[in-house]
Each structure stands twice: as structure tokens, then as C-alpha cells.
Design a protein around this motif. Sequence first.
Motif, short mmCIF file in Angstrom:
data_model
loop_
_atom_site.label_atom_id
_atom_site.label_comp_id
_atom_site.label_asym_id
_atom_site.label_seq_id
_atom_site.Cartn_x
_atom_site.Cartn_y
_atom_site.Cartn_z
N VAL A 131 18.91 -11.81 33.72
CA VAL A 131 19.95 -11.86 34.76
C VAL A 131 20.43 -13.30 34.94
O VAL A 131 21.63 -13.57 34.94
CB VAL A 131 19.43 -11.31 36.11
CG1 VAL A 131 20.41 -11.60 37.24
CG2 VAL A 131 19.18 -9.81 36.00
N ASP A 132 19.50 -14.22 35.07
CA ASP A 132 19.88 -15.61 35.30
C ASP A 132 20.69 -16.16 34.12
O ASP A 132 21.73 -16.77 34.30
CB ASP A 132 18.62 -16.46 35.53
CG ASP A 132 18.96 -17.88 35.94
OD1 ASP A 132 19.69 -18.05 36.93
OD2 ASP A 132 18.51 -18.82 35.26
N TYR A 167 24.14 -14.41 33.88
CA TYR A 167 25.06 -14.83 34.93
C TYR A 167 25.58 -16.26 34.69
O TYR A 167 26.75 -16.56 34.93
CB TYR A 167 24.41 -14.74 36.30
CG TYR A 167 25.39 -14.23 37.33
CD1 TYR A 167 26.75 -14.51 37.22
CD2 TYR A 167 24.99 -13.43 38.38
CE1 TYR A 167 27.66 -14.03 38.12
CE2 TYR A 167 25.91 -12.94 39.29
CZ TYR A 167 27.24 -13.25 39.16
OH TYR A 167 28.16 -12.76 40.05
N GLY A 192 28.93 -14.60 33.55
CA GLY A 192 29.05 -13.91 34.83
C GLY A 192 30.48 -13.70 35.25
O GLY A 192 30.90 -14.17 36.30
N ASP A 223 29.31 -4.94 39.19
CA ASP A 223 28.33 -5.99 39.46
C ASP A 223 27.60 -6.29 38.16
O ASP A 223 26.55 -5.72 37.85
CB ASP A 223 27.36 -5.50 40.54
CG ASP A 223 26.41 -6.60 40.97
OD1 ASP A 223 26.27 -7.60 40.22
OD2 ASP A 223 25.80 -6.46 42.04
N ALA A 249 25.89 -8.77 37.07
CA ALA A 249 24.52 -9.31 37.10
C ALA A 249 23.51 -8.19 37.27
O ALA A 249 22.47 -8.16 36.60
CB ALA A 249 24.37 -10.35 38.20
N TYR A 292 22.99 -20.19 41.59
CA TYR A 292 22.12 -19.60 40.55
C TYR A 292 20.65 -19.81 40.91
O TYR A 292 19.83 -18.90 40.82
CB TYR A 292 22.39 -20.23 39.18
CG TYR A 292 23.77 -19.99 38.63
CD1 TYR A 292 24.24 -18.70 38.40
CD2 TYR A 292 24.60 -21.06 38.31
CE1 TYR A 292 25.51 -18.49 37.88
CE2 TYR A 292 25.86 -20.85 37.77
CZ TYR A 292 26.32 -19.57 37.57
OH TYR A 292 27.56 -19.36 37.04
N ASP A 295 17.89 -16.82 41.90
CA ASP A 295 16.72 -16.59 41.05
C ASP A 295 15.43 -16.77 41.83
O ASP A 295 14.53 -15.94 41.76
CB ASP A 295 16.78 -17.54 39.85
CG ASP A 295 15.69 -17.23 38.84
OD1 ASP A 295 15.63 -16.07 38.37
OD2 ASP A 295 14.90 -18.13 38.53
N PRO A 301 27.69 -14.59 43.99
CA PRO A 301 27.64 -13.59 42.92
C PRO A 301 28.47 -12.36 43.27
O PRO A 301 28.85 -12.15 44.42
CB PRO A 301 26.15 -13.22 42.85
CG PRO A 301 25.43 -14.28 43.60
CD PRO A 301 26.38 -14.80 44.61
#
Lengths: 384, 384
Positions: A24-25, A28, A32, A255, A257, B21, B25, B210
Motif C-alpha cells: 500500500v505504501d 501510493y 496513487g 480508493d 490505496a 504517507y 503507514d 489519501p
Amino acid sequence: MDSIAYFDNAATTFPKPEEVYQFVDRFYRTCGVNVGRGQHKLASQAAKLVQDTRTALLSLFHCPNKKVVFTHTATEAINLILQGLPISNDFNIYISPFEHNAVTRVLNHLQRIYDINVIQLAVDKKALTYDFDRIQNQFAENKPNWLIVSHASNVCGVVAPIRKLCNMAKLCGAITLIDMCQTAGLIDVDLSSNDIDFAVFAGHKTLYSPLGVAGVISSFEIKPEPLIYGGTGVESASQALPESIPERYEVASPDIAAIAGLYASLHWIEKTGIENICSKEQENKDKLIAVLNEFPNVKVIDTKKTESIGVVSCVFEGYSSDNIGQILSKQNIAVRTGLHCAPFAHQFLGTFPSGTVRFSVSYFNTDDDFEKLESALEYIEENS
Amino acid sequence: MDSIAYFDNAATTFPKPEEVYQFVDRFYRTCGVNVGRGQHKLASQAAKLVQDTRTALLSLFHCPNKKVVFTHTATEAINLILQGLPISNDFNIYISPFEHNAVTRVLNHLQRIYDINVIQLAVDKKALTYDFDRIQNQFAENKPNWLIVSHASNVCGVVAPIRKLCNMAKLCGAITLIDMCQTAGLIDVDLSSNDIDFAVFAGHKTLYSPLGVAGVISSFEIKPEPLIYGGTGVESASQALPESIPERYEVASPDIAAIAGLYASLHWIEKTGIENICSKEQENKDKLIAVLNEFPNVKVIDTKKTESIGVVSCVFEGYSSDNIGQILSKQNIAVRTGLHCAPFAHQFLGTFPSGTVRFSVSYFNTDDDFEKLESALEYIEENS
């Protein structure tokens, strides 16, 4: 903060697999963006990820012939279906005794508009098994129009025989909806059958993805009216939503992410093996019940006579559920107390209105968690 | 992949501030649980974060007296209001000429149920300024029931004089809705006035959070009917949704990671200063327009006579918009082409149905981005 023994996995699994956080990190930070085909490279890459996630989901449920519509929550998915299906007065809507407010509050809303009958499927109160003979009689007496069943109860973990129930309802011409929030990715389910019209999943529970992604799996031969109207990125000149699936229901920016997280968690499930995940979760359930059973004042809702997942409810004699929740919280044990948004389940189980203390395990609970729990329960026993 | 010059910030800002970010996280890894008060420490910590984010939003918009309802997308927020407000035949619904399908497709849906009039506010086609005299006449002729205005167009960046428009409509008794998707966190807006009944924001655009978090700011003295029914974690025994705000509208598990991202981005906005963000974005818009104006075959939609944000649409003589998008994509320039889910805006601007090439900047565009764009446009000129 001291580390917490987390037994609230039925609310959301925690932690997630390490690769989910990482993916995910990374996704994104590098991609993203807003999904779109042929717009620019990042948008195309994001669109491919979304497409690959759909494919992985359909593969997990053995139904490559069906389609995935993403929503943000399972509640939104259930509303999309139940508010969108054709309905009229005198409809008979069968539900399990364990339905969540995500189902029953929608039905309550529909009952304010239509004169419909909401009927609970016959379940044996002691064994917590579905009574097919009585259900057959129920269906004969009041022909089912809809059948809505939680695959597993979020209160006591009881698993419903969805294939049999959907087949029985389908033979009567009903539309069927399965809520797999507590089982998707945990119990291996084949959704290829036409007996199951709609299956709803939540990413953030047994699928181990982040919050923010859920959805419906269906052939969409039956098309509910849309719940939300807006931009789809396709056929923008038209003021009607597109007829195509999933575009008809997936309005607004997806979405990316959360979907990236689901992509990573599906990969983790495939790598780990759904059977290994299930057996580890069952082991953890057994450990949990063994700890709870050490304490005579803890009365566990008995699910031994039926299939169940790692969601265990109990009452502590001499304490309210909320009181136990507060004591456990101070001991760094995370549980969920009260009605768990499922008042009818508690009415059925005889634990309404005070509710229960719910312990729910995942693949990731450790022996340390169970030791902490044991110590906390000893503390409660000693101080009671 | 080579680094990309990103001019698609009106779709979603990218990148986000580094601390967004990092915070997402870290928060997800340490506290990615389901919100709940008094349940366990992590749930309480998550609930506090959500509450602090509401407070920070109300502070940003100078309206501590109002309330925030979180949704997952701005489209959902707009649907919640427009599908939930009382309505009847002969309603006059005024919209700007620039509305997104998130508004117009909902109105189209309502028009299939009610005999309502959707009327575009008078805007000067050349100057792109709102014509208050003509609008006053419009309101006198057909009294407004609702006013719906995008604060800034997602096609050409034109900013609407929302305070004046809402005041004019309010004097006629209308309900007012402002879509701040392209301006929240970029233009300093005071929402404390009662002239603005509902203001919708999207986290992932000018608020630099996000995807997955958006919402409505309102006093909620006018309460739309809920759009989605489900569990709220409070008053679970009742089958009606709670009357309290935000619980009435915030069903299902909130997306704590997205809200954590918004929390972090609001902190970044406060630290950076909304005026500094705005002036940097305006500088970037000026740089963008300067580059585009070097090329005689690029016709920029002229917004010089009015206020506008860093969203710039243009047509390339001799090319379709999609064609330019593809060429730019190969040159690692990210833009968005076509109708941008706002067909009426293009009809008004005379760019329907082929649409435009839209360049949109953020605080984070660099000189390198503009140099890359210049080179790409030179390449197109040389090869045309």
C-alpha cells in the motif's frame, strides 16, 4: 503504549500481513492516482491493478464467469442490492437469526415503504443448526422472495449452510444474498453456482486488506437500481449511468490505496493457502476457548454442535459486558462488548439487551496473546 | 518507469506531502482498528483521531459551530444531500454551468421521479463571470428551491462567487449546496455563514489527503434522509438510525487510514499556510499558462477576466484531445482529456463533445515538470 493482545478481529483484522502495509505504501507513493484507461501511464497502471484485483477475487471464489463491483464498505454493498432490487407489498424476506444491522436496518427502512414480511429462518436454539425441515415448511407456507444470510455470525461465529439454503430458496424462485464479511478468504467458497445471486465481501476483515474496499460478486443478470449517481469516467456525455458492469455502480474515484491493499492481501492468501489460514484460525479459536473454559464464571456460547469460525461470545457472571470490556482494556486486552450491531442475534441467543463480551481471533494471534488473556481473566477472578 | 510530470491534480493531487504517507503507514501499523469509544485502547485512540480530524476541518473553514459528516467520496456526500432533501414537483433547482456528473446525474435521476426544473445560473460566456443582474431576474422569475454550485470548475478552474450566490438564493428561501472538491484547503473559505447550508469536500484533491475520505460540513439544521442504512456502533438495539449527527449518516466501519491521512494533511496545510499553498499553486498555474502560450496551436480557455485555480483546459488545433493525451503520455506527461465528467461545462465552453486537454497543477509541481512539458509540446509542434 504496552503491546495489546488483540481479540477484536471480527471488527477488523489487525495486524495485516506485512506485505499489505508495504505494498500500500509503495503503491501510493509511486502510483496513487485516479484510475483511467489510456489517460496517462500512472492512471493506466492503477487501472490494471484494479482489474488484476477483480481477477484475483473471482479466482479465490472459483467464479471467473461472475463480476466484481467494488464499494467502500460491505454495508454500502448490501444497501446497493437491497435498496435497488424490485420489491412490492407482501414480499417474504427470509433472514438468518444472526443478521447485522447492515441488513436489518435496510429492511426496516423498506418496511416503512412497503408492507413486507421479514421472517427468521428456523434455527435450533440449542445446537445452533439450521433446521431444514422447518425451513422447508416455512418456504411452503410463505414463499420466499428474498433470502439474506450471513455466512458466519459476527456474534457467535456460527457458519450457515449457504449452499443448501440458497438452493432451497432458489427452487422457490427467490433472490439470494450472502454476507461473507466474516468468512471471505477464510472459508473456501465456490460462488460459481447460480443459486447465489449476490455475495458481499468486506476487504478489511477476513480478507486482511485495509479498510475502504468491499464489494459484491454476482453474475449481475439481475441488475439492482443504482444507489449512488455520479461520474464514471466512461460515457460522460450521457446523464444516465452506463449499463455496463461494474461502471454502472462504481461512481466517483476508486480508493486505489485500499484496492492495492486488497491486491496484496489476496496475494498473501494465495501464497499462504486458504486452508492453512483457516486451520491456524481454528487452532487459535480452540486456544481461546480453552482459556475461557478455565474460568467457571465465564459462560461461552456453545457452538460445538455446528461449524463455527474464531468469533466467540461469552458472558461473565456477576459483570456487565461493558464492565468486563473496560477491565480487559486496562489489562491491554482488546475485545468488543455489547450488541455488536446485531441485536436480533442477541435476542435469539438470549443475551439481549446486555450483550456479550466478544473475543475474535485471526491468523496472527500469538501464544503471548493467550497468556495475556489468561492473566487478565485470573485478575478478574481474583478480584470478583 | 521514467519520472512523470504530473498535471492531473484535479483528478487527485499527487504526490501527497511526505508526512501524509508516513503518518498513514505508521497509524495503520500501530492503530489500524475499528473505531469505538470505551471498547479498547486502540479503538479509543482511533476514535480520538477521527474526532480531532473533525475539529481540524471545522477550524480550517472557520465554523466551529458546524458539524462534519464523513463519507468515502464527495459523490456519496452529494448523493446523501440531494437524494435525501425534501423535494416536490415544480421545484426550481439552480446549478452553475460547470457542474460535474456527480451533481447532474443525481438531478437527472430525480427528474425521472419528479417534474422539476434544472436551470443554469447566468454566466457571461466570454468573461466567464457570474451575471448577478441576470441571476436576480432568474430568481424573480423562477424562485429557487435549491442552489448547487461548484466552488471551482474542474474543467476550466473558474471560481464561483459562492458567498454572494448563496446569499442571493437564501434571500429567496433556497437550500444551498457548495461543492468544494477543487478548492477545500486551497482557497480560504469561511463556512460559518448560515447562507451555506451544505459544503462538500473531497480529501484527496486540494486537501492533499489519501483517497477514501470526503464529507459534508453543515449545521445539519436541515437533515436529509439517510442514503445508507446500517450499523453505527451506537443505539444498536434500535432499528432506526440514530437522530444524532454524525452517527445518523456515518454507518459501517470508518476508513481510519484515510481519515488518518486527512488528519496529517490538515496539519501540513496549517503548518504550510493556506495562503502560501494558494500562491504557490497560482505561480504554478502562471508557469503552466506561459508554457502553453508559447505554442500558437494551443488554444487555452481564457479565464483572465475572473478568479481561477490551477486547472487549465485547452484544445490543440488539428488534434483530438484524446490524441494529445496519448502523445503526452508517451512523453511522460500526465494530463486528463475528454469531458472530465462535466459535459455541461464543455457545452457551455463550446468544447463539447470532443472535450479538452486539461492540465492541472498542485503545490508540488516543479520547474522540471514545466521543462518536460515544454519539450513535449515542442515535439508535438515539430511533428505536426
